[in-house]
Design a protein around this motif. Structure first.
Motif, short mmCIF file in Angstrom:
data_model
loop_
_atom_site.label_atom_id
_atom_site.label_comp_id
_atom_site.label_asym_id
_atom_site.label_seq_id
_atom_site.Cartn_x
_atom_site.Cartn_y
_atom_site.Cartn_z
N PRO A 57 0.82 -1.22 0.00
CA PRO A 57 0.00 0.00 0.00
C PRO A 57 0.86 1.26 0.00
CG PRO A 57 -0.76 -1.55 1.68
CD PRO A 57 0.55 -2.06 1.16
N ALA A 58 0.50 2.20 -0.87
CA ALA A 58 1.15 3.51 -0.90
C ALA A 58 0.25 4.56 -0.26
CB ALA A 58 1.48 3.91 -2.34
N GLU A 59 -1.07 4.32 -0.33
CA GLU A 59 -2.05 5.25 0.23
C GLU A 59 -3.33 4.49 0.56
OE1 GLU A 59 -4.77 9.05 -1.26
OE2 GLU A 59 -3.19 8.28 -2.57
N HIS A 60 -3.78 4.58 1.79
CA HIS A 60 -5.03 3.93 2.19
C HIS A 60 -6.19 4.88 1.91
CE1 HIS A 60 -3.32 0.36 4.05
NE2 HIS A 60 -2.30 1.15 4.38
N LEU A 61 -7.29 4.33 1.38
CA LEU A 61 -8.46 5.13 1.02
C LEU A 61 -9.61 4.87 1.99
CD1 LEU A 61 -8.22 4.50 -2.83
CD2 LEU A 61 -7.37 6.48 -1.53
N GLY A 62 -10.56 5.78 2.02
CA GLY A 62 -11.65 5.73 2.99
C GLY A 62 -12.57 4.54 2.89
N ASP A 63 -12.62 3.89 1.74
CA ASP A 63 -13.52 2.75 1.57
C ASP A 63 -12.84 1.42 1.90
OD1 ASP A 63 -11.85 2.47 -0.61
OD2 ASP A 63 -13.47 2.20 -2.07
N GLY A 64 -11.63 1.47 2.45
CA GLY A 64 -10.91 0.25 2.80
C GLY A 64 -9.97 -0.24 1.71
N SER A 65 -10.05 0.33 0.53
CA SER A 65 -9.13 -0.04 -0.54
C SER A 65 -7.85 0.78 -0.39
CB SER A 65 -9.77 0.21 -1.91
OG SER A 65 -10.04 1.59 -2.13
N PRO A 80 0.01 2.91 -11.26
CA PRO A 80 -0.82 3.03 -10.06
C PRO A 80 -2.07 2.17 -10.21
CG PRO A 80 -1.12 4.95 -11.45
CD PRO A 80 -0.08 4.09 -12.11
N VAL A 81 -2.36 1.39 -9.20
CA VAL A 81 -3.58 0.59 -9.19
C VAL A 81 -4.25 0.75 -7.84
CG1 VAL A 81 -2.81 -1.16 -10.86
CG2 VAL A 81 -2.40 -1.52 -8.42
N ARG A 82 -5.52 0.52 -7.82
CA ARG A 82 -6.28 0.50 -6.57
C ARG A 82 -6.52 -0.96 -6.24
NH1 ARG A 82 -12.01 2.39 -6.65
NH2 ARG A 82 -12.78 1.84 -4.61
N ASP A 110 -10.68 6.25 -8.21
CA ASP A 110 -11.51 7.13 -7.39
C ASP A 110 -12.49 6.31 -6.56
OD1 ASP A 110 -13.31 8.96 -6.33
OD2 ASP A 110 -13.48 10.12 -8.17
N PRO A 111 -12.30 6.25 -5.22
CA PRO A 111 -13.18 5.44 -4.39
C PRO A 111 -14.59 6.02 -4.22
CG PRO A 111 -11.64 6.63 -3.01
CD PRO A 111 -11.25 6.90 -4.44
N VAL A 112 -14.76 7.30 -4.50
CA VAL A 112 -16.10 7.90 -4.42
C VAL A 112 -16.91 7.53 -5.67
CG1 VAL A 112 -17.37 10.07 -4.29
CG2 VAL A 112 -15.30 9.77 -2.93
N ARG A 113 -16.30 7.69 -6.81
CA ARG A 113 -16.98 7.39 -8.07
C ARG A 113 -17.14 5.88 -8.29
NH1 ARG A 113 -15.40 9.69 -14.05
NH2 ARG A 113 -17.28 8.93 -15.06
N ALA A 116 -15.59 0.51 -3.54
CA ALA A 116 -15.03 -0.84 -3.49
C ALA A 116 -16.11 -1.91 -3.49
CB ALA A 116 -14.15 -0.97 -2.24
N GLY A 117 -17.16 -1.71 -2.70
CA GLY A 117 -18.22 -2.70 -2.62
C GLY A 117 -18.90 -2.94 -3.96
N GLU A 118 -19.15 -1.88 -4.70
CA GLU A 118 -19.79 -2.00 -6.01
C GLU A 118 -18.88 -2.68 -7.02
OE1 GLU A 118 -21.66 1.56 -7.46
OE2 GLU A 118 -22.53 1.98 -5.49
N LEU A 119 -17.60 -2.32 -7.01
CA LEU A 119 -16.66 -2.96 -7.94
C LEU A 119 -16.54 -4.44 -7.65
CD1 LEU A 119 -13.70 -0.47 -8.39
CD2 LEU A 119 -15.36 -1.19 -10.10
N SER A 120 -16.45 -4.81 -6.38
CA SER A 120 -16.29 -6.22 -6.07
C SER A 120 -17.53 -7.02 -6.43
CB SER A 120 -15.91 -6.42 -4.60
OG SER A 120 -16.94 -5.95 -3.76
#
Length: 126
Positions: A57-65, A80-82, A110-113, A116-120
């Motif tokens: 991890p290089a940067e933790h995001l608010g949605d847990g990704s 760069p990947v999420r 972009d975790p807002v757009r 994570a839950g929707e992508l998974s």
């Protein structure tokens, strides 16, 4: 008839990808060179990552990704990947219950757009 495996077919299709497309792929397609080719095409991808890939991890995001960089030792420029990680439980046909770690990598950063839950849930390998 074309000869070769699914990776050979996928490589042949890379030239058809463009920025209007979304590529869904399974763990066999998470190699650095393949990801770089998809990046260069402009296409977006969520794909299941193989167990051997353990991104830092290089940067933790608010949605847990988290954001990571891939391509060390192979690519001139790190991509760069999420990364979205989850534990999933599956019940096999014989009734055996298995719990496994599941990892999705994507260039949808972009975790807002792209929550994570929707992508998974959208990925067919879930």
């Amino acid at each position: 008839m074309l000869s070769g495996g699914s990776e050979d077919y996928a490589k042949r299709l890379l030239t058809s990808l463009d920025k209007t497309m979304l590529l869904l792929a399974d763990a066999a397609f998470d190699g650095n060179e393949f990801l770089d080719a998809v990046y260069q095409s402009g296409a977006r991808f969520p794909l299941r990552s193989g167990a051997r890939r353990v991104p830092t991890p290089a940067e933790h995001l608010g949605d847990g990704s988290y954001i990571a960089r891939v391509g060390y030792g192979v690519l001139r420029v790190l991509l760069p990947v999420r990364v979205i990680e989850a534990t999933r439980t599956v019940t096999l046909a014989d009734g055996t219950v298995r719990t496994e770690q599941w990892r999705l990598i994507t260039n949808l950063l972009d975790p807002v757009r792209y929550p994570a839950g929707e992508l998974s849930l959208a990925h067919p390998g879930r």
